[in-house]
Motif scaffolding. Structure first.
Motif, mmCIF file in Angstrom:
data_model
loop_
_atom_site.group_PDB
_atom_site.id
_atom_site.type_symbol
_atom_site.label_atom_id
_atom_site.label_comp_id
_atom_site.label_asym_id
_atom_site.label_seq_id
_atom_site.Cartn_x
_atom_site.Cartn_y
_atom_site.Cartn_z
ATOM 1 N N UNK A 143 -5.906 -8.722 -9.161
ATOM 2 C CA UNK A 143 -4.701 -8.871 -8.363
ATOM 3 C C UNK A 143 -4.451 -7.595 -7.571
ATOM 4 N N UNK A 144 -3.547 -7.670 -6.621
ATOM 5 C CA UNK A 144 -3.169 -6.485 -5.878
ATOM 6 C C UNK A 144 -3.187 -6.732 -4.391
ATOM 7 N N UNK A 145 -2.551 -5.828 -3.655
ATOM 8 C CA UNK A 145 -2.531 -5.940 -2.203
ATOM 9 C C UNK A 145 -3.093 -4.709 -1.514
ATOM 10 N N UNK A 198 -11.365 -7.526 0.308
ATOM 11 C CA UNK A 198 -10.801 -7.845 -0.995
ATOM 12 C C UNK A 198 -9.927 -6.687 -1.469
ATOM 13 N N UNK A 199 -9.496 -6.747 -2.725
ATOM 14 C CA UNK A 199 -8.683 -5.666 -3.279
ATOM 15 C C UNK A 199 -9.594 -4.640 -3.962
ATOM 16 N N UNK A 200 -9.038 -3.443 -4.117
ATOM 17 C CA UNK A 200 -9.798 -2.380 -4.771
ATOM 18 C C UNK A 200 -10.082 -2.733 -6.225
ATOM 19 N N UNK A 201 -11.268 -2.362 -6.669
ATOM 20 C CA UNK A 201 -11.617 -2.585 -8.072
ATOM 21 C C UNK A 201 -11.429 -1.325 -8.911
ATOM 22 N N UNK A 202 -11.300 -0.172 -8.254
ATOM 23 C CA UNK A 202 -11.031 1.085 -8.949
ATOM 24 C C UNK A 202 -10.470 2.082 -7.933
ATOM 25 N N UNK A 203 -9.840 3.126 -8.430
ATOM 26 C CA UNK A 203 -9.303 4.148 -7.532
ATOM 27 C C UNK A 203 -9.072 5.456 -8.282
ATOM 28 N N UNK A 204 -9.153 6.565 -7.495
ATOM 29 C CA UNK A 204 -8.853 7.907 -7.976
ATOM 30 C C UNK A 204 -7.437 8.265 -7.557
ATOM 31 N N UNK A 205 -6.656 8.786 -8.492
ATOM 32 C CA UNK A 205 -5.262 9.137 -8.226
ATOM 33 C C UNK A 205 -4.978 10.559 -8.718
ATOM 34 N N UNK A 206 -3.971 11.195 -8.115
ATOM 35 C CA UNK A 206 -3.611 12.575 -8.457
ATOM 36 C C UNK A 206 -2.156 12.607 -8.909
ATOM 37 N N UNK A 207 -1.904 12.447 -10.194
ATOM 38 C CA UNK A 207 -0.520 12.452 -10.670
ATOM 39 C C UNK A 207 -0.013 13.858 -10.981
ATOM 40 N N UNK A 208 1.298 13.992 -11.005
ATOM 41 C CA UNK A 208 1.951 15.161 -11.598
ATOM 42 C C UNK A 208 2.658 14.674 -12.860
ATOM 43 N N UNK A 209 2.865 15.583 -13.809
ATOM 44 C CA UNK A 209 3.438 15.144 -15.080
ATOM 45 C C UNK A 209 4.345 16.214 -15.657
ATOM 46 N N UNK A 213 1.811 7.783 -6.993
ATOM 47 C CA UNK A 213 2.255 7.063 -5.807
ATOM 48 C C UNK A 213 2.305 5.575 -6.096
ATOM 49 N N UNK A 214 2.758 4.800 -5.121
ATOM 50 C CA UNK A 214 2.989 3.377 -5.351
ATOM 51 C C UNK A 214 1.685 2.566 -5.293
ATOM 52 N N UNK A 215 0.694 2.966 -6.107
ATOM 53 C CA UNK A 215 -0.564 2.216 -6.114
ATOM 54 C C UNK A 215 -1.259 2.277 -7.473
ATOM 55 N N UNK A 216 -0.548 2.723 -8.511
ATOM 56 C CA UNK A 216 -1.144 2.900 -9.828
ATOM 57 C C UNK A 216 -1.715 1.586 -10.359
ATOM 58 N N UNK A 217 -1.016 0.481 -10.102
ATOM 59 C CA UNK A 217 -1.463 -0.818 -10.619
ATOM 60 C C UNK A 217 -2.074 -1.689 -9.523
ATOM 61 N N UNK A 218 -2.552 -1.022 -8.459
ATOM 62 C CA UNK A 218 -3.212 -1.720 -7.354
ATOM 63 C C UNK A 218 -2.222 -2.546 -6.517
ATOM 64 N N UNK A 219 -0.929 -2.267 -6.687
ATOM 65 C CA UNK A 219 0.112 -2.925 -5.919
ATOM 66 C C UNK A 219 0.917 -1.854 -5.192
ATOM 67 N N UNK A 220 1.343 -2.129 -3.964
ATOM 68 C CA UNK A 220 2.143 -1.192 -3.183
ATOM 69 C C UNK A 220 3.312 -1.942 -2.569
ATOM 70 N N UNK A 221 4.397 -2.047 -3.335
ATOM 71 C CA UNK A 221 5.652 -2.598 -2.811
ATOM 72 C C UNK A 221 6.732 -2.259 -3.835
#
Length: 405
Positions: free
Chosen positions: A166-168, A176-187, A212-220
């Motif tokens: 799933x995802x947009x 299609x939608x991304x199957x994996x992604x690299x993210x840079x969080x702060x904690x 950012x608004x894409x951790x779960x492959x969704x941006x909304x």
């Protein structure tokens, strides 16, 4: 380096005082009033350094749970947060009793409700900067049982294996939608630490990671996705808690001792100058027969000072033992009395007698062990606190070198 500067300052003061006294002489040997050397007051608190780079490293092993806060398209009545397991491995070091860093890795699945139960896998590595709150507020205590350690971190996450797909957020080809992604969080997080032994701690901590608004492959919806986790486990300290302490007052005491010696030299110089002037005023002297007078005065040599209730020879006092060793090497037939003292305001007379004995023995051990002086040339004596050499009581925590009568 600091010690060398302090010693240089003390030696400079001695030379200045001697030159001043010479410059103040008059024809009649009168010396004008002199100003003593003053030592600036400093804040008497301990500072700590880790010493060797090998000290204060630790490894952290733990496990816990996570729950993501992301967009949710299900109805509110079915908005249940899915909790999954998470595993933790960390390596770090305390660079002072107050500040440290660690590399902390986490791995585990995450579930969220996307109309259906959606899931993915997350591998994360953070660099955390830690602050020991209790050591900073209450003072360094290596045996403290409980501490609170807030921390902040920067990291990188690899999120993969989204199921269902799933995802947009489109993949690189836009097909299609991304199957994996690299993210840079702060904690940010908070750790509770419980000391079990010198080398082992029990910890429990909570962490919030902000994406950012894409951790779960969704941006909304909400602009920030949050991953909350709680972890507990063990921290193993390879060397325990080892920090070298430095107190500026140790050097101030050393300079005060040097200042006292300078003032004594000034007094001796003034007395000698006056006697010389008086003798010159009587020239020419009448002829007298030579008389040999045997001296019964015991020559007192440099002393070694100690801290309260201690028989440890500090690095500042080692120079006096070195000078004594050089004197004995230059005079191979000389025998020296090593006599220990203690101040009378601290401890009982019996305890102080033992303490002065340990002080004399500590100095003798350095002379024989480090400088090769024959122990038969040393006479060890313990004077305790029954005799006080100085009017200032805390100056009597000493060992005096003396030449036997």
């Amino acid at each position: 380096m600091k010690k060398n500067l302090l010693i240089a300052a003390a030696m400079g003061g001695m030379l200045w005082s001697a030159n001043t006294a010479n410059a103040q002489e008059t024809v009649t040997g009168v010396v004008v009033e002199e100003t003593p050397v003053l030592v600036q007051e400093v804040d008497c608190k301990n500072y700590y350094t880790p010493g060797s780079w090998k000290n204060n490293w630790f490894i952290q092993l733990g496990a816990g749970i996570r729950s993501p806060f992301v967009e949710n398209s299900a109805t509110k009545s079915t908005d249940d947060r899915r909790i999954t397991a998470i595993y933790n491995l960390g390596v770090g070091r305390w660079i002072s009793p107050y500040l440290g860093f660690r590399f902390s890795g986490y791995y585990g699945a995450m579930h969220w409700n996307q109309g259906v139960t959606a899931k993915a896998r997350v591998a994360n590595l953070n660099v955390d900067f830690m602050w020991d709150m209790f050591n900073s507020i209450g003072g360094y205590n290596p045996g403290r049982v409980f501490s609170i350690v807030p921390y902040v971190g920067l990291g990188g996450s690899f999120v993969y294996d989204y199921k269902p797909a799933l995802g947009n957020i489109s993949d690189r080809d836009g097909k299609g939608t991304k199957s994996n992604q690299w993210l840079l969080p702060v904690s940010a997080g908070l750790q509770l630490r419980f000391r079990l032994s010198e080398y082992v701690d029990l910890f429990a901590e909570g962490r919030a990671q902000f994406y950012g608004d894409n951790f779960n492959n969704e941006a909304y919806g909400r602009p920030v996705d949050i991953d909350l986790s709680a972890v507990g486990g063990l921290t193993i300290h390879f060397t325990g808690s080892k920090f070298k302490s430095y107190n500026p007052c140790d050097y101030v005491d050393y300079l005060n001792n040097a200042n006292a010696q300078i003032n004594e030299l000034r007094g001796a110089l003034a007395t000698t100058t006056a006697a010389l002037a008086a003798a010159e005023a009587q020239l020419p002297c009448p002829e007298v027969s030579e008389t040999v007078i045997e001296s019964t005065t015991t020559a007192v040599l440099p002393t070694v000072r100690f801290k309260i209730n201690s028989a440890y020879v500090s690095s500042e006092e080692m120079v006096n033992i070195y000078n004594m060793a050089e004197y004995m090497k230059a005079n191979p037939d000389a025998t020296i009395v090593v006599r220990g003292y203690a101040d009378k305001n601290t401890g009982t007379s019996a305890y102080n007698m033992k303490l002065s004995e340990r002080r004399a023995q500590a100095v003798a051990d350095i002379l024989t062990g480090d400088y090769g002086i024959n122990p038969n040339r040393l006479v060890l004596e313990a004077a305790g606190s029954n005799t006080q050499i100085y009017d200032t009581n805390d100056w009597n925590r000493i060992v005096i070198f003396a030449i036997p009568e």
